[in-house]
Design a protein around this motif. Structure first.
Motif, PDB file in Angstrom:
ATOM      1  N   GLY A  24       0.815  -1.211   0.000  1.00 16.30           N
ATOM      2  CA  GLY A  24       0.000   0.000   0.000  1.00 16.30           C
ATOM      3  C   GLY A  24       0.844   1.255   0.000  1.00 16.30           C
ATOM      4  O   GLY A  24       0.536   2.229  -0.696  1.00 16.30           O
ATOM      5  N   ALA A  25       1.938   1.236   0.761  1.00 17.11           N
ATOM      6  CA  ALA A  25       2.839   2.392   0.785  1.00 17.11           C
ATOM      7  C   ALA A  25       3.500   2.590  -0.575  1.00 17.11           C
ATOM      8  O   ALA A  25       3.688   3.728  -1.027  1.00 17.11           O
ATOM      9  N   ILE A  80       5.409  -5.418  -9.746  1.00 16.26           N
ATOM     10  CA  ILE A  80       4.237  -5.058 -10.542  1.00 16.26           C
ATOM     11  C   ILE A  80       3.914  -3.572 -10.370  1.00 16.26           C
ATOM     12  O   ILE A  80       3.597  -2.864 -11.332  1.00 16.26           O
ATOM     13  N   VAL A  81       4.013  -3.094  -9.130  1.00 18.98           N
ATOM     14  CA  VAL A  81       3.759  -1.673  -8.857  1.00 18.98           C
ATOM     15  C   VAL A  81       4.747  -0.803  -9.634  1.00 18.98           C
ATOM     16  O   VAL A  81       4.377   0.207 -10.243  1.00 18.98           O
ATOM     17  N   ASP A  82       6.029  -1.203  -9.634  1.00 15.90           N
ATOM     18  CA  ASP A  82       7.065  -0.412 -10.307  1.00 15.90           C
ATOM     19  C   ASP A  82       6.858  -0.359 -11.819  1.00 15.90           C
ATOM     20  O   ASP A  82       7.215   0.640 -12.467  1.00 15.90           O
ATOM     21  N   THR A  83       6.317  -1.445 -12.395  1.00 11.53           N
ATOM     22  CA  THR A  83       6.170  -1.506 -13.848  1.00 11.53           C
ATOM     23  C   THR A  83       4.811  -1.010 -14.342  1.00 11.53           C
ATOM     24  O   THR A  83       4.551  -1.017 -15.540  1.00 11.53           O
ATOM     25  N   THR A  84       3.949  -0.592 -13.420  1.00 10.43           N
ATOM     26  CA  THR A  84       2.633  -0.068 -13.796  1.00 10.43           C
ATOM     27  C   THR A  84       2.712   1.452 -13.898  1.00 10.43           C
ATOM     28  O   THR A  84       3.049   2.127 -12.916  1.00 10.43           O
ATOM     29  N   GLU A  85       2.439   1.993 -15.074  1.00 12.89           N
ATOM     30  CA  GLU A  85       2.571   3.436 -15.286  1.00 12.89           C
ATOM     31  C   GLU A  85       1.629   4.225 -14.383  1.00 12.89           C
ATOM     32  O   GLU A  85       2.038   5.156 -13.699  1.00 12.89           O
ATOM     33  N   LYS A  87      -0.233   4.293 -11.130  1.00 14.81           N
ATOM     34  CA  LYS A  87      -0.224   3.573  -9.864  1.00 14.81           C
ATOM     35  C   LYS A  87      -1.628   3.199  -9.390  1.00 14.81           C
ATOM     36  O   LYS A  87      -1.805   2.255  -8.621  1.00 14.81           O
ATOM     37  N   ALA A  88      -2.640   3.911  -9.865  1.00 13.79           N
ATOM     38  CA  ALA A  88      -4.019   3.589  -9.492  1.00 13.79           C
ATOM     39  C   ALA A  88      -4.440   2.233 -10.049  1.00 13.79           C
ATOM     40  O   ALA A  88      -5.379   1.612  -9.541  1.00 13.79           O
TER      41      ALA A  88
END
Length: 449
Positions: A24-25, A80-85, A87-88
């Motif tokens: 979440g952070a 996955i978070v890092d590679t998602t343009e 963040k939402a």
């Protein structure tokens, strides 16, 4: 039953809330959204625990088994978070991948469970010992304090609180009887928390800020999205989780003297995977068995699955009431660390007890134990050992339980099965004269070609 169930919740609470807080952070959620995500993880952990302990049809091992968010998924979820343009979209992509991985794992459970024949005492003992040894660094980290980046991390204050809690638990186990002896860990956590108040370590702000009632509404962060790369990554995590759950079920089966056979493992894996597939509907993550609670069963000798089901009830209530969930979060990390030394050490001791029955007077079995323990301890002693490997491979290799388990199984096949015909009884300790072969999974495994 209620107090013992609460003791299980206290033992696993930190492990359940850590992954959603970390992910979440990384996504950039606000404090309110982080609280919501944490409550959702508690709620879905309770549902998964119900599936595992009470069971429905052929789903659930019906052992005193606690399920919660697996930490194995944290690294790939952060990737996955890092590679998602946007963040939402990160959480919906993660949830979609977990749903697919859970459903595929559910279909594969009966096939995966057939591996139980390759888990005689020499293998299960090695794996159980590794589970305990792998968890001990977690307890040591808790004992040093809540924030590794803080200047007071590892201070004498934190270590003293951990030591006091450990001593309290040991004294209660040594000099009390009956009910008080069985809830020694819970009492130790309460007393440790009270002792920590004058030192300014106990933080009551989560209780003051939490809402009384809150339901984890389905798809709160958006409808699940299905990205192939994320799905592949989470499927790998699912395989790791299923391997660890199999080892945990074998460990718990030995502790409660009800060896986990192929049918039990298949049912347990179905509960793990179905619980994982359902969790994202309520904004939760992949679920797996919690090894630390095996240590609690081993220490208290309370083997009732209904006690753990009561703990699952507490988890559901906490998920529905943020203020209730925040009560457990008041317990300082060093206090949890002191209790964790007893819990996790008990798991390792159970593994050693199993190894005693493995026939270690035979050189082959000694080699199996030696190499599998060495391979499993690598990620603990040298966390960056596999840094040159691809990230997907690191997900598996960085789990000492998984690598040690695979090493033990392969070595057992090479040394005790290949080319040996029906003399595979060298895998286990010799039977007493006149005794028939036990119907347990361990004995069956020892006499399979």
């Amino acid at each position: 039953m209620l107090t013992s169930g609460l003791q299980h919740v206290a033992a696993m609470y930190a492990g359940v809330v850590a992954p959603p807080l970390i992910v979440g952070a990384a996504v950039g959620l606000s404090g309110t959204e982080l609280t919501f995500l944490t409550g959702a993880s508690l709620f879905t952990a309770g549902l998964a625990t119900f599936l595992q302990t009470l069971g429905i049809w052929k789903i659930g091992a019906k052992l005193p088994f606690v399920n919660g968010v697996t930490f194995a998924g944290v690294a790939p979820m952060l990737a996955i978070v890092d590679t998602t343009e946007n963040k939402a979209d990160a959480l919906p992509v993660i949830f979609g991948a977990i749903i697919v991985a859970g459903l595929l794992g559910f279909a594969a459970a009966p096939f995966f469970s057939r591996l139980v024949r390759f888990f005689p005492p020499v293998v299960t003992g090695s794996v159980i010992t590794l589970i305990g040894v792998s968890l001990l660094p977690v307890a040591f980290g808790w004992a040093q304090g809540p924030n590794p980046a803080a200047k007071d991390y590892g201070s004498t204050t934190y270590l003293s609180l951990a030591g006091i809690t450990l001593v309290v638990v040991l004294l209660l186990r040594r000099f009390t009887r009956g009910f008080l002896k069985q809830v020694a860990v819970l009492v130790g956590l309460v007393l440790g928390t009270l002792i920590a108040i004058p030192f300014g370590v106990t933080d009551f702000s989560p209780v003051q800020e939490a809402d009384i009632v809150g339901f984890p509404s389905p798809f709160h962060f958006g409808a699940p999205q299905f990205a192939l790369a994320a799905i592949i990554s989470m499927c790998v995590v699912m395989l790791v989780s299923m391997t660890e759950s199999t080892a945990d079920m074998l460990a718990l089966g030995e502790i409660v003297e009800r060896p986990a056979d192929e049918k039990t493992i298949a049912a347990g894996l179905r509960a793990d995977t179905l619980g994982s597939a359902i969790s994202p509907l309520f904004n939760g993550f992949m679920c797996s068995a919690f090894a630390q609670n095996i240590g609690l069963v081993a220490m208290t000798r309370i083997r009732s699955r209904f006690v753990v089901a009561a703990g699952g009830g507490f988890l559901v209530l906490m998920g529905l009431s943020p203020v209730a969930a925040s009560l457990i979060s008041v317990v300082p990390r060093p206090v949890l660390g002191g209790a964790g030394v007893v819990l996790f050490g008990s798991v390792a001791a159970s593994g050693i007890q199993t190894l005693v029955k493995a026939g270690l007077e035979k050189d082959n079995n000694v080699l199996i134990v030696a190499v599998s323990l060495a391979v499993g301890i690598i990620p603990i002693t040298k966390p960056d050992f596999y840094h040159a490997f691809p990230e997907t491979a690191q997900i598996i290799l960085d789990s000492g339980i998984s690598t040690g388990c695979v090493a033990a199984v392969l070595l057992n096949v090479v040394f005790n099965h290949l080319g040996r015909g029906r003399d595979a009884d060298e895998v286990t300790a010799p039977m007493e004269p006149g005794k028939e072969i036990s119907g347990s999974a361990s004995a069956k495994a020892a006499h399979v070609h």
